[in-house]
Scaffold this motif. Structure first.
Motif, PDB file in Angstrom:
ATOM      1  N   UNK A   1       0.806  -1.225   0.000  1.00 47.41           N
ATOM      2  CA  UNK A   1       0.000   0.000   0.000  1.00 47.41           C
ATOM      3  C   UNK A   1       0.838   1.274   0.000  1.00 47.41           C
ATOM      4  N   UNK A   2       2.148   1.160  -0.052  1.00 51.13           N
ATOM      5  CA  UNK A   2       3.002   2.344  -0.128  1.00 51.13           C
ATOM      6  C   UNK A   2       3.119   2.777  -1.588  1.00 51.13           C
ATOM      7  N   UNK A   3       2.262   3.705  -2.009  1.00 55.65           N
ATOM      8  CA  UNK A   3       2.306   4.230  -3.369  1.00 55.65           C
ATOM      9  C   UNK A   3       3.139   5.516  -3.459  1.00 55.65           C
ATOM     10  N   UNK A   4       3.547   6.024  -2.303  1.00 55.67           N
ATOM     11  CA  UNK A   4       4.106   7.362  -2.253  1.00 55.67           C
ATOM     12  C   UNK A   4       5.622   7.409  -2.443  1.00 55.67           C
ATOM     13  N   UNK A   5       6.321   6.336  -2.079  1.00 52.07           N
ATOM     14  CA  UNK A   5       7.776   6.393  -2.032  1.00 52.07           C
ATOM     15  C   UNK A   5       8.424   6.153  -3.387  1.00 52.07           C
ATOM     16  N   UNK A   6       8.038   5.089  -4.061  1.00 49.87           N
ATOM     17  CA  UNK A   6       8.644   4.714  -5.333  1.00 49.87           C
ATOM     18  C   UNK A   6       7.603   4.748  -6.450  1.00 49.87           C
ATOM     19  N   UNK A   7       7.915   5.407  -7.536  1.00 51.25           N
ATOM     20  CA  UNK A   7       7.068   5.484  -8.735  1.00 51.25           C
ATOM     21  C   UNK A   7       5.666   6.006  -8.454  1.00 51.25           C
TER      22      UNK A   7
ATOM     23  N   UNK B   1       4.119   8.499  -9.743  1.00 56.81           N
ATOM     24  CA  UNK B   1       3.416   8.863 -10.967  1.00 56.81           C
ATOM     25  C   UNK B   1       2.784   7.652 -11.633  1.00 56.81           C
ATOM     26  N   UNK B   2       3.460   6.505 -11.558  1.00 54.11           N
ATOM     27  CA  UNK B   2       2.902   5.276 -12.131  1.00 54.11           C
ATOM     28  C   UNK B   2       1.608   4.910 -11.419  1.00 54.11           C
ATOM     29  N   UNK B   3       1.634   4.915 -10.094  1.00 52.95           N
ATOM     30  CA  UNK B   3       0.441   4.543  -9.326  1.00 52.95           C
ATOM     31  C   UNK B   3      -0.684   5.559  -9.508  1.00 52.95           C
ATOM     32  N   UNK B   4      -0.316   6.840  -9.670  1.00 52.07           N
ATOM     33  CA  UNK B   4      -1.338   7.864  -9.875  1.00 52.07           C
ATOM     34  C   UNK B   4      -2.060   7.679 -11.204  1.00 52.07           C
ATOM     35  N   UNK B   5      -1.422   6.975 -12.133  1.00 51.18           N
ATOM     36  CA  UNK B   5      -2.003   6.813 -13.460  1.00 51.18           C
ATOM     37  C   UNK B   5      -2.737   5.507 -13.685  1.00 51.18           C
ATOM     38  N   UNK B   6      -2.923   4.707 -12.643  1.00 48.97           N
ATOM     39  CA  UNK B   6      -3.613   3.423 -12.807  1.00 48.97           C
ATOM     40  C   UNK B   6      -4.831   3.370 -11.886  1.00 48.97           C
ATOM     41  N   UNK B   7      -5.791   2.485 -12.167  1.00 54.61           N
ATOM     42  CA  UNK B   7      -6.999   2.376 -11.332  1.00 54.61           C
ATOM     43  C   UNK B   7      -6.748   1.572 -10.065  1.00 54.61           C
ATOM     44  N   UNK B   8      -6.104   2.200  -9.107  1.00 57.78           N
ATOM     45  CA  UNK B   8      -5.775   1.515  -7.861  1.00 57.78           C
ATOM     46  C   UNK B   8      -6.105   2.433  -6.688  1.00 57.78           C
ATOM     47  N   UNK B   9      -6.533   1.849  -5.588  1.00 56.86           N
ATOM     48  CA  UNK B   9      -6.830   2.615  -4.391  1.00 56.86           C
ATOM     49  C   UNK B   9      -6.339   1.823  -3.184  1.00 56.86           C
TER      50      UNK B   9
ATOM     51  N   UNK C   1       6.491  -3.748 -15.907  1.00 52.42           N
ATOM     52  CA  UNK C   1       7.915  -3.496 -16.090  1.00 52.42           C
ATOM     53  C   UNK C   1       8.120  -2.001 -16.280  1.00 52.42           C
ATOM     54  N   UNK C   2       8.866  -1.380 -15.385  1.00 52.99           N
ATOM     55  CA  UNK C   2       9.180   0.039 -15.512  1.00 52.99           C
ATOM     56  C   UNK C   2      10.231   0.255 -16.595  1.00 52.99           C
ATOM     57  N   UNK C   3      11.205  -0.636 -16.628  1.00 53.96           N
ATOM     58  CA  UNK C   3      12.238  -0.645 -17.661  1.00 53.96           C
ATOM     59  C   UNK C   3      12.827  -2.048 -17.679  1.00 53.96           C
ATOM     60  N   UNK C   4      14.003  -2.179 -18.266  1.00 53.60           N
ATOM     61  CA  UNK C   4      14.603  -3.521 -18.366  1.00 53.60           C
ATOM     62  C   UNK C   4      15.037  -4.071 -17.016  1.00 53.60           C
TER      63      UNK C   4
END
Length: 375
Positions: free
Chosen positions: A198-204, A206-214, A345-348
């Motif tokens: 549930x930690x969406x704030x520390x890493x990525x 912007x990715x979590x802000x752009x997906x349908x997750x709560x 996958x964020x990148x390779x």
């Protein structure tokens, strides 16, 4: 990837442990980095139910069955309590019993499920309240662990393997390429798996802000050890659980049952309450729970919610000792579009594994294996 490939797993909850186990089984060298001295999130704040019956037919159900196999294997290797209990869903109205019968008919040839009489139900569980009982749904696939013990001992076991190392009390706040950072300290590997729940704030963020997750907050309690080694048998649920789990959507009368509950239990539905009880190896009873969704969840628990849970539980269960030993809330991530996980996958180098919702104990070991198999 070669047999000497290395990975970093961020998070030692059940998702992180599942990915770690799958990587180690494939010969990877794994470093697990956890912000706390041991896992403290939703992975240790749940019923400990491995619950195939709750999963929709298809990939989720098959994943749950595979996860159950792995739980049995891990309980033997890590030496923690695990009981193949099965499950009982109790029916106190004709409509609830109709849902039971429709489910059994729909699952014929797919899974073991049986409609029981009240007498058969009481033989399986002495905790069942017989007054008004029409019958029950019995399934033999479910099992119970104590999440606090199981998650701790699974980490301890994995850490004992030569390919795995756990690093505790380190918060990873930045990732660049294949290197992760905690302050001035850093670690590098061929692959990085972000399993931070549930930690969406520390890493990525912007990715979590752009997906349908709560996020979902649930309130739960644990009753004290029952006297004289008294056991309730399998976990118990009642009608509200039928409308909570996607697995029951094969029953044609489910929508009608939901309409009845909306009239009969509006406050329970508004708070996302469906009531269940499981028993750990010590004889303690875990009861709950509620479901409140959003990104601004209150840190304060409501005693009123706990009272609603206990009052509804008393309509279908009877125990030797109702004293509350502890109460808490947990917060887990939840996809809002109906998908059962979020793997990207964020990148390779970096892969996020998240979004298993309230089915983390049921699905994660299967999910971790699938993620690693796809590398």
């Amino acid at each position: 990837m070669s047999s000497t490939s290395s990975a970093i797993v961020i998070g030692a909850g059940i998702v992180g442990l599942s990915v770690t186990r799958a990587l180690q089984a494939k010969g990877w060298k794994v470093t697990v980095i956890e912000r706390h001295p041991q896992a403290q999130g939703a992975s240790v704040r749940n019923f400990g139910m491995i619950w195939p019956i709750g999963q929709a037919q298809g990939p989720a159900y098959q994943r749950a069955k595979r996860a159950r196999e792995i739980w049995i294997e891990m309980s033997q290797k890590a030496e923690f309590f695990a009981e193949k209990t099965g499950s009982l869903h109790l029916a106190y109205t004709d409509l609830e019993m109709q849902v039971v019968e429709e489910y059994v008919a729909a699952m014929k040839g797919v899974k073991s499920a049986e409609a029981l009489t009240p007498e058969q139900t009481q033989e399986i569980s002495p905790a069942t309240k017989l007054e008004g009982l029409k019958g029950a749904l019995w399934s033999d696939e479910e099992m119970i662990v104590d999440p606090r013990e199981a998650v701790f001992k699974t980490a301890k076991y994995l850490n004992s393997l030569p390919e795995v190392e756990f690093i505790w009390n380190k918060v990873i706040s930045r990732i660049e390429g294949n290197t992760v950072y905690s302050g001035q300290a850093s670690w590098s590997a061929d692959k990085v798996f972000v399993c931070s729940g549930a930690d969406f704030e520390t890493l990525y963020p912007e990715v979590f802000a752009g997906i349908p997750i709560t996020k979902c907050k649930l309130q739960m309690m644990r009753l004290v050890q029952q006297p004289e080694n008294w056991r309730i048998g399998p976990p118990l649920c009642a009608g509200l659980s039928f409308i909570h789990y996607k697995g029951f959507e094969v029953a044609d009368s489910l929508s009608k049952l939901r309409e009845v509950y909306q009239q009969q239990f509006p406050e329970l539905l508004e708070l996302g309450i469906h009531v269940m009880v499981s028993q750990n190896g010590l004889g303690e009873l875990t009861i709950g729970d509620s479901h409140e969704y959003g990104l601004n969840l209150s840190p304060f628990d409501q005693s009123h919610i706990n009272e609603l849970i206990i009052n509804f539980l008393k309509t279908f269960a009877q125990f030797k000792d109702w004293r509350i030993g502890s109460a808490w809330h947990g917060i887990y991530p939840k996809m809002t579009d109906g998908t059962i996980d979020f793997v990207r996958d964020i990148d390779q180098y970096v892969t996020i594994v998240n979004g298993v919702g309230g089915a983390g104990m049921t699905l994660s070991f299967g999910l971790g294996e699938e993620v690693v198999d796809q590398l």
